[in-house]
Design an enzyme around this catalytic site. Structure first.
Site, PDB file in Angstrom:
ATOM      1  N   GLY A 278       0.646  -1.368  -0.135  1.00 55.68           N
ATOM      2  CA  GLY A 278       0.020   0.059  -0.027  1.00 55.68           C
ATOM      3  C   GLY A 278       0.833   1.441   0.022  1.00 55.68           C
ATOM      4  O   GLY A 278       0.141   2.314  -0.095  1.00 55.68           O
ATOM      5  N   GLU A 320       4.536  -6.247   1.543  1.00 52.43           N
ATOM      6  CA  GLU A 320       3.839  -6.731   0.212  1.00 52.43           C
ATOM      7  C   GLU A 320       3.809  -5.471  -0.632  1.00 52.43           C
ATOM      8  O   GLU A 320       2.698  -5.003  -1.201  1.00 52.43           O
ATOM      9  CB  GLU A 320       2.811  -7.267   0.361  1.00 52.43           C
ATOM     10  N   PRO A 321       4.973  -4.923  -1.000  1.00 55.52           N
ATOM     11  CA  PRO A 321       4.871  -3.945  -1.977  1.00 55.52           C
ATOM     12  C   PRO A 321       4.474  -4.276  -3.516  1.00 55.52           C
ATOM     13  O   PRO A 321       5.087  -4.933  -3.847  1.00 55.52           O
ATOM     14  CB  PRO A 321       5.919  -2.861  -1.930  1.00 55.52           C
ATOM     15  N   GLY A 322       3.679  -3.633  -4.129  1.00 59.95           N
ATOM     16  CA  GLY A 322       3.230  -3.849  -5.362  1.00 59.95           C
ATOM     17  C   GLY A 322       3.481  -2.698  -6.234  1.00 59.95           C
ATOM     18  O   GLY A 322       4.588  -2.367  -6.863  1.00 59.95           O
ATOM     19  N   ARG A 323       2.698  -1.546  -5.919  1.00 58.48           N
ATOM     20  CA  ARG A 323       2.803  -0.370  -6.667  1.00 58.48           C
ATOM     21  C   ARG A 323       4.121   0.255  -6.429  1.00 58.48           C
ATOM     22  O   ARG A 323       4.744   0.720  -7.505  1.00 58.48           O
ATOM     23  CB  ARG A 323       1.844   0.560  -6.166  1.00 58.48           C
ATOM     24  N   ARG A 360      -7.468   3.483 -14.312  1.00 61.05           N
ATOM     25  CA  ARG A 360      -7.176   4.237 -13.048  1.00 61.05           C
ATOM     26  C   ARG A 360      -7.877   5.444 -13.051  1.00 61.05           C
ATOM     27  O   ARG A 360      -8.436   6.055 -11.926  1.00 61.05           O
ATOM     28  CB  ARG A 360      -5.818   3.894 -12.728  1.00 61.05           C
ATOM     29  N   CYS A 391     -15.794   4.807 -26.622  1.00 58.60           N
ATOM     30  CA  CYS A 391     -16.985   5.357 -26.663  1.00 58.60           C
ATOM     31  C   CYS A 391     -17.509   5.930 -25.066  1.00 58.60           C
ATOM     32  O   CYS A 391     -18.442   5.417 -24.783  1.00 58.60           O
ATOM     33  CB  CYS A 391     -17.866   4.604 -27.323  1.00 58.60           C
ATOM     34  N   GLU A 392     -16.611   6.558 -24.556  1.00 58.17           N
ATOM     35  CA  GLU A 392     -17.254   7.145 -23.202  1.00 58.17           C
ATOM     36  C   GLU A 392     -16.538   8.483 -23.015  1.00 58.17           C
ATOM     37  O   GLU A 392     -15.455   8.599 -23.265  1.00 58.17           O
ATOM     38  CB  GLU A 392     -16.622   6.370 -22.072  1.00 58.17           C
ATOM     39  N   TYR A 421      -1.032  -1.538 -11.995  1.00 53.01           N
ATOM     40  CA  TYR A 421      -2.565  -1.588 -12.265  1.00 53.01           C
ATOM     41  C   TYR A 421      -2.917  -0.926 -13.405  1.00 53.01           C
ATOM     42  O   TYR A 421      -3.922  -0.278 -13.486  1.00 53.01           O
ATOM     43  CB  TYR A 421      -3.079  -0.695 -10.835  1.00 53.01           C
TER      44      TYR A 421
HETATM   45  C1  LIG Z   1      -2.924  -5.295  -3.481  1.00 49.39           C
HETATM   46  C2  LIG Z   1      -2.283  -5.886  -2.108  1.00 49.39           C
HETATM   47  C3  LIG Z   1      -1.172  -5.487  -1.680  1.00 49.39           C
HETATM   48  C4  LIG Z   1      -0.265  -4.381  -2.913  1.00 49.39           C
HETATM   49  O1  LIG Z   1      -0.816  -3.118  -2.541  1.00 49.39           O
HETATM   50  P1  LIG Z   1       0.106  -1.906  -3.182  1.00 49.39           P
HETATM   51  O2  LIG Z   1      -0.615  -0.943  -3.098  1.00 49.39           O
HETATM   52  O3  LIG Z   1       0.488  -2.331  -4.786  1.00 49.39           O
HETATM   53  O4  LIG Z   1       1.534  -1.956  -2.635  1.00 49.39           O
HETATM   54  C5  LIG Z   1      -0.523  -6.023  -0.967  1.00 49.39           C
HETATM   55  N1  LIG Z   1      -1.097  -7.052  -0.220  1.00 49.39           N
HETATM   56  C6  LIG Z   1      -2.261  -7.507  -0.543  1.00 49.39           C
HETATM   57  C7  LIG Z   1      -2.959  -8.259   0.561  1.00 49.39           C
HETATM   58  C8  LIG Z   1      -3.225  -6.817  -1.522  1.00 49.39           C
HETATM   59  O5  LIG Z   1      -4.369  -7.131  -1.698  1.00 49.39           O
END
Ligand SMILES: *Cc1c(COP(=O)(O)O)cnc(C)c1O
Length: 463
Positions: A278, A320-323, A360, A391-392, A421
């Site tokens: 997050g 758990e970083p994604g973004r 997004r 078309c929006e 994302y």
């Molecule tokens: C989506 C998610 C993440 C990653 O969130 P980011 O905002 O991309 O860092 C980590 N853990 C869980 C359980 C998630 O659902």
């Protein structure tokens, strides 16, 4: 095209229509390093380059729209997270942000673990050779098939999200004669300051088992009573695109509170806590994200302090970083098709993609920035809205941005920070063909996810 063909809309300093503007930079050709991947620069010729490759060449070779990913930047961010958290913690990359086989190999090589939340993501992780013990399976409604494949593969962790999910994982593990490590996902009752759809730890939403009211404690009792499950820890994920560490502080305190209760009730000290992902990134120059080492220190300090106060051994931490890893590493390269000035309002710039490659803006009111990528320009700033070809009228890529007033069809635009994302949420709306992902590194570019073709679309259409 001459200026008079599409004279500029309102300029900086004029009275502007309603909206949220990042003020135009004094030089529209400048690049804010916080929103661009590490190796992006504007060359002496004026065009952008990334990993030593000119974007005009990329557009020629791979077409537009395309996601262009800086592999060295991706790897550097993985290493920064790994090093910041050190050997006593695990960094799980959240695959839902963007997943492909190449990305899985990079993660593996850089020592990260991987979160998946569907059978498709699990299949991709396994196909690319991620060791199963470094994979965690998430999801609020995992199917029996997904659970079975994960347990069979030997994933290192399944995060259980409800009493039914818990019972299903236990059932599958028993049938397969396994003892499956699990964490329990709890909702800690934190209001993360982010968009409603990406805030996940207040009580009125679909994820997790609430700490308040004792559901989480009841889940602990049930898991501890089951032979086929091994309870390794507690999991909390409070939301996404968060800049303020206060939410994590409350979350860590409440999770440690549960660990204390578990010790007092069962005499068991759980060895792991996961504080989720997050962490926010800079989409525009107004965002000011924390660096991994600051985040690691803040989270480590909170957990250590709370555990010491409770007389608990400090558990192994995971995040758990994604973004925060993949987001800044890519930009989307578009070609301008039409430039339409609306007198007294703004100029609409249509590109060859839109909500099918970046949902997004429409979904979360996300803000992006944009720059003219195929050349530099000394023209005046022109208040623009970059829109797609769908078309929006809500098909907006960048709601409010200043682009040079001499912008013309055929110019290339680049929208930074689209690594997370965007491809993973891309759709075939209007039968758009989803763009490729091009990885660039040290003067070489290669396709890691190819562009969809009309044959791909028709192959699914078997009627
Ligand atoms: C989506 C998610 C993440 C990653 O969130 P980011 O905002 O991309 O860092 C980590 N853990 C869980 C359980 C998630 O659902």
């Amino acid at each position: 095209m001459s200026r008079s063909a599409h004279p500029a809309g309102p300029r900086h300093g004029d009275v502007l229509p309603e909206g949220h503007y990042t003020p135009p930079p004094s030089d529209l050709n400048s690049l804010d390093p916080r929103v661009w991947a590490q190796t992006v620069e504007r060359t002496a010729e004026g065009a952008l380059s990334v990993g030593g490759m000119d974007v005009r060449r990329l557009a020629e070779e791979f077409g537009t729209p395309a996601y262009v990913m800086d592999e060295n930047d991706f790897r550097a961010r993985c290493r920064a997270w790994r090093e910041a958290f050190g050997p006593d913690a695990d960094v799980f990359y959240a695959g839902k942000a963007f997943l492909s086989r190449a990305v899985v190999r990079w993660l593996h090589e850089e020592g990260l673990n991987l979160d998946v939340c569907s059978g498709g993501e699990l299949a991709t992780a396994l196909a690319a050779g991620m060791p199963p013990e470094r994979i965690a399976l998430h999801g609020n409604n995992k199917s029996m098939d997904e659970i079975t494949r994960a347990v069979e593969a030997g994933v290192g962790r399944i995060v259980v999200d409800s009493f039914q999910d818990l019972a299903r994982v236990a059932h599958v593990a028993r049938r397969l004669g396994r003892r499956q490590p699990v964490q329990i996902r709890v909702t800690v009752g934190v209001e993360a300051h982010t968009h409603e759809f990406i805030a996940t730890a207040h009580e009125d939403q679909k994820f997790g088992l609430a700490l308040a009211g004792g559901q989480a404690a009841e889940a602990v009792r049930r898991v501890l009573g089951l032979e086929s499950l091994e309870l390794t820890g507690i999991h909390s994920h409070i939301g996404s695109q968060i800049f303020d560490m206060a939410g994590f502080e409350v979350s860590a305190r409440r999770v440690v509170g549960l660990l204390t209760e578990v010790r007092d009730e069962h005499g068991v000290e759980l060895p792991e806590i996961d504080l989720g992902g997050g962490l926010g990134i800079a989409y525009t120059s107004e965002d000011d994200p924390r660096e991994p080492h600051e985040i690691a220190k803040a989270l480590g300090d909170i957990v250590t302090r709370e555990c010491e106060a409770a007389g608990l051994a400090v558990p192994r931490l995971s995040v758990e970083p994604g973004r925060a890893i993949v987001g800044p590493t890519a930009f989307t390269l578009y070609e301008v098709g039409t430039v339409k000035e609306l007198e007294g309002l703004r100029t609409y710039v249509s590109v060859d993609g839109g909500m099918s490659d970046n949902i997004r803006t429409a979904l979360y009111d996300a803000e992006y920035s944009v720059t003219l990528a195929s050349r530099a320009s000394e023209a005046e700033p022109m208040l623009s809205r970059v829109v797609g070809k769908h078309c929006e009228s809500g098909d907006i890529v960048v709601r409010d941005a200043f682009l040079p007033a001499d912008l013309a069809p055929g110019d290339l635009l680049a929208v930074p920070a689209t690594g997370a994302y965007c491809r993973s949420m891309a759709s075939n709306y209007n039968h758009a063909l989803r763009p490729p992902v091009i990885a660039v590194r040290d003067g070489e570019a290669r396709t890691i996810v190819r562009r969809e073709t009309e044959e791909d679309l028709l192959r699914l259409d078997v009627g």
